[in-house]
Each structure stands twice: as structure tokens, then as C-alpha cells.
Design a protein around this motif. Structure first.
Motif, PDB file in Angstrom:
ATOM      1  N   PRO A 276       0.826  -1.209   0.000  1.00 27.40           N
ATOM      2  CA  PRO A 276       0.000   0.000   0.000  1.00 27.40           C
ATOM      3  C   PRO A 276       0.864   1.265   0.000  1.00 27.40           C
ATOM      4  O   PRO A 276       2.010   1.248   0.437  1.00 27.40           O
ATOM      5  CB  PRO A 276      -0.792  -0.118   1.303  1.00 27.40           C
ATOM      6  N   ASN A 277       0.292   2.335  -0.494  1.00 24.66           N
ATOM      7  CA  ASN A 277       1.034   3.586  -0.593  1.00 24.66           C
ATOM      8  C   ASN A 277       0.631   4.550   0.531  1.00 24.66           C
ATOM      9  O   ASN A 277       0.584   5.759   0.326  1.00 24.66           O
ATOM     10  CB  ASN A 277       0.789   4.223  -1.963  1.00 24.66           C
ATOM     11  N   ILE A 278       0.307   4.007   1.677  1.00 29.12           N
ATOM     12  CA  ILE A 278      -0.073   4.851   2.815  1.00 29.12           C
ATOM     13  C   ILE A 278       0.692   4.412   4.055  1.00 29.12           C
ATOM     14  O   ILE A 278       1.089   3.257   4.174  1.00 29.12           O
ATOM     15  CB  ILE A 278      -1.594   4.764   3.097  1.00 29.12           C
ATOM     16  N   LYS A 279       0.920   5.343   4.940  1.00 30.27           N
ATOM     17  CA  LYS A 279       1.546   5.078   6.240  1.00 30.27           C
ATOM     18  C   LYS A 279       2.806   4.218   6.122  1.00 30.27           C
ATOM     19  O   LYS A 279       2.966   3.212   6.814  1.00 30.27           O
ATOM     20  CB  LYS A 279       0.557   4.422   7.202  1.00 30.27           C
TER      21      LYS A 279
END
Length: 72
Positions: free
Chosen positions: A23-26
């Protein structure tokens, strides 16, 4: 046992990130989780090596032969 390095954390963080589907978050959350896991594993290994070194474990016990009425 070697010291925990930035590369160790980077490798574990990447593995965690890939396992989560990339994923590209956090992204920093993977870094902190990796660091926490590795530190926990190292501590567990360290405790295991101390327990298996043949030294007896010491237990500290509080004296129970005095009661509040014995103290003047």
C-alpha cells in the motif's frame, strides 16, 4: 548476536509492506513495526541465551519473619 542495524529494519519493513500488498499509505508505520518486532525478537533471544547458560536463577524473597507488632 549482532546489533540491530538500519538494514535489518529496512529489510523487515519491506517484507511487512509486501505482505500488506504494497500500500502507498503510512509507510513509516511499517518501519516502526519492523523495528519493534526485531527488538522484541532480539530480547527474546537474549533472555533465552541467559537462561540456558547454566547459571542458576536467583529469586529474591521478602523476609516474612517480622510483623508490624515486632517493630518497636
Amino acid at each position: 548476536m549482532h546489533a540491530l542495524t538500519e538494514q535489518d529494519i529496512r529489510t523487515r519493513a519491506y517484507e511487512l509492506w509486501r505482505a500488506a500488498g504494497g500500500p502507498n499509505i503510512k509507510l513509516d508505520a511499517f518501519w516502526y513495526r519492523a523495528e519493534k518486532e526485531l527488538l522484541r525478537e532480539r530480547a527474546r533471544e537474549e533472555r533465552g541465551s541467559h537462561a540456558s547458560n547454566g547459571a542458576p536463577r536467583r529469586t529474591v524473597r521478602r523476609r516474612r519473619d517480622t510483623t508490624p507488632t515486632d517493630i518497636h
